[in-house]
Design a protein around this motif. Structure first.
Motif, PDB file in Angstrom:
ATOM      1  N   GLY A 390      37.409  33.375  48.160  1.00  0.00           N
ATOM      2  CA  GLY A 390      36.566  34.394  48.796  1.00  0.00           C
ATOM      3  C   GLY A 390      37.408  35.361  49.612  1.00  0.00           C
ATOM      4  O   GLY A 390      37.279  36.587  49.487  1.00  0.00           O
ATOM      5  N   ASN A 393      39.297  37.820  47.778  1.00  0.00           N
ATOM      6  CA  ASN A 393      38.438  38.831  47.164  1.00  0.00           C
ATOM      7  C   ASN A 393      37.523  39.532  48.172  1.00  0.00           C
ATOM      8  O   ASN A 393      36.507  40.141  47.805  1.00  0.00           O
ATOM      9  CB  ASN A 393      37.619  38.194  46.037  1.00  0.00           C
ATOM     10  N   VAL A 395      35.584  38.372  50.735  1.00  0.00           N
ATOM     11  CA  VAL A 395      34.306  37.815  51.201  1.00  0.00           C
ATOM     12  C   VAL A 395      34.569  36.563  52.043  1.00  0.00           C
ATOM     13  O   VAL A 395      35.275  35.653  51.601  1.00  0.00           O
ATOM     14  CB  VAL A 395      33.376  37.449  50.016  1.00  0.00           C
ATOM     15  N   LYS A 419      28.062  41.886  45.877  1.00  0.00           N
ATOM     16  CA  LYS A 419      29.468  41.526  46.103  1.00  0.00           C
ATOM     17  C   LYS A 419      29.597  40.074  46.591  1.00  0.00           C
ATOM     18  O   LYS A 419      30.432  39.308  46.110  1.00  0.00           O
ATOM     19  CB  LYS A 419      30.096  42.491  47.125  1.00  0.00           C
ATOM     20  N   ASP A 422      28.347  37.634  43.649  1.00  0.00           N
ATOM     21  CA  ASP A 422      29.200  37.693  42.452  1.00  0.00           C
ATOM     22  C   ASP A 422      30.586  37.112  42.736  1.00  0.00           C
ATOM     23  O   ASP A 422      31.200  36.496  41.855  1.00  0.00           O
ATOM     24  CB  ASP A 422      29.302  39.133  41.930  1.00  0.00           C
ATOM     25  N   THR A 423      31.071  37.302  43.951  1.00  0.00           N
ATOM     26  CA  THR A 423      32.381  36.728  44.303  1.00  0.00           C
ATOM     27  C   THR A 423      32.307  35.202  44.303  1.00  0.00           C
ATOM     28  O   THR A 423      33.196  34.528  43.768  1.00  0.00           O
ATOM     29  CB  THR A 423      32.850  37.246  45.685  1.00  0.00           C
TER      30      THR A 423
END
Ligand code: PLP
Length: 433
Positions: A390, A393, A395, A419, A422-423
């Motif tokens: 996470g 990416n 998040v 976002k 989906d992450t």
């Protein structure tokens, strides 16, 4: 300044909460420079979508302009005054509003300064109430798998082994009773039967029962049907035991209603609020209770009957101004109505997790949702790997073991929900192949 400068300085002098510090030999701390909306930003310009509302506190984003302005106003007026013998505008206003907003029957506000302290207040008040009536009731009931904080009393009514086990010898007296393990009505029946059996035989020695309404957050985001809470209210009333609703995590819109107790239409004898109470800005908690309980302490000079509990920062004026600003936003921006659409959107997006082979369960109550993974040993630390994925990416997820959950600020937009979810989906797919 770079992240590493702060990491080195930090590790030289700090001991972080809920952390095995040695993990930071391989897992870098993340020094946060600023926050705006639902994003946090580090000293190297990396942004992280705060999918867990910074430990479930933030409601309307970081550095919210309106809350900022209200705290700044308050700062030039009064920062703090002791609440024994004195009062101030913000605490009076906040109390009036909370009494109006919470279920009928909750009429008096007692302030503290964090969730665990709020729990301690409610437990002590409940026990003391019975004492004032000439009864000694040293036990409390709580639900299996519950979490109510980390101070000793709060820990004692909790039931998450990793936090509690080591301290068992120094706990107050509690009994844990079964909780439904899924959201069906069927799952509420046996736990209610067990509760009734317990109350039938032991209610005379039990002061109160404490529950997290609808969602046991730190307990793997276990969720149950609103009928269970209704049943608990009926039984506690029938057997003369207080019901303490710990809404520290579930209050302020998280479950889709202002307070989770509203899903069952019940009114507890105590309601504990914190976290979202200040929009996630400042440390504050409050215990609301009934006039009946209040009156049991109201008497001529008698130190034993009086509730002599206090914290230095009880009802802090800046924190209360953040609380009033938070309630302004709820009112002015129709927040509860506006999140309904997001709740449905999250629900639709969660569908795709159900097809993944290593997903055991997907559950949701309002703005809180969780994906339970299966097939991993605890030493594999799947949650930690998802956490790292996470962060890489953008998040901030903070799984509870094999439970990946979302509890974002209520202002999250649909594209930000995309976002966030989906992450997590990509992380689960990549790391669990
Ligand atoms: C339901 C519940 N009660 C109490 C607490 C304790 O609050 P605090 O961490 O502010 O002491 C928490 C914290 O997560 C919680 O989730």
């Amino acid at each position: 300044m770079k992240n590493q400068d702060f990491i080195d300085r930090d590790l030289a002098v700090l001991w972080h909460p809920c952390t095995q510090m040695k993990d930071h030999e391989f897992l870098p701390l993340i020094p946060i420079k600023s926050g705006k909306g639902i994003y946090l930003e580090d000293f190297e310009g990396n942004k992280y979508l705060d999918a867990i509302s910074s430990w479930w506190v933030n409601l309307f984003g970081h550095s919210n302009e309106y809350i900022n302005s209200q705290i700044k106003n308050q700062l030039d007026t009064l920062e703090h005054v002791l609440l024994a013998g004195f009062t101030h505008e913000q605490v009076v206003k906040l109390s009036e509003r909370l009494v109006k907003l919470t279920p009928d029957g909750l009429e008096k506000c007692f302030f503290a300064d964090n969730g665990s302290s709020g729990v301690e207040v409610a437990l002590k008040m409940s026990f003391h109430y019975h004492k004032n009536r000439g009864e000694n009731r040293p036990y409390f009931i709580s639900l299996k798998n519950s979490y109510h904080g980390e101070t000793l009393g709060a820990l004692a009514v909790g039931d998450v082994e990793i936090y509690k086990k080591i301290y068992n010898e120094i706990m107050i007296k509690t009994i844990q009773t079964p909780v439904p393990t899924n959201q069906t009505i069927e799952a509420t029946k046996k736990p209610l039967e067990d509760l009734e059996n317990l109350l039938k035989s032991r209610s005379h020695e039990i002061s109160g029962m404490i529950v997290e309404p609808m969602v046991q957050c730190a307990g793997s985001m276990n969720m149950y049907h609103s009928d269970f809470l209704k049943g608990v209210r009926e039984l506690t009333q029938k057997y003369g035991v207080h019901l303490i609703a710990d809404e520290v995590a579930t209050g302020f819109g998280r479950t889709g209603k202002m307070f989770a107790s509203e899903h069952s239409g019940i009114s507890p004898d105590f309601m504990i609020l914190s976290k979202g109470l200040t929009g996630g800005y400042l440390a504050l908690s409050v215990v609301l209770t009934t006039n009946k309980i209040y009156q049991e302490f109201y008497c001529d000079y008698n130190l034993e009957k009086s509730f002599l509990h206090s914290h230095s920062y009880t009802g802090n004026a800046l924190a209360c101004s953040a609380g009033n600003a938070t309630l302004d936003i709820f009112e002015n921006e129709n927040i509860i109505e506006n999140i309904q659409d997001k709740i449905q959107y999250i629900s639709d997006k969660l569908e795709k997790f159900k097809d993944l082979p290593n997903v055991k369960d997907v559950r949701q109550t309002g703005m809180i949702s969780a994906i339970e993974l299966q097939g991993y040993k605890s030493e594999e630390r799947i949650g930690l790997n998802i956490y790292k994925f996470g962060l890489k990416n953008g998040v901030l997820l903070r799984p509870l073991g094999n439970i990946i959950y979302f509890m974002p600020p209520l202002i999250i937009t649909k594209s930000e929900i995309d976002k966030m979810i989906d992450t997590a989906f990509a992380g689960i797919q990549e790391l669990t192949q």
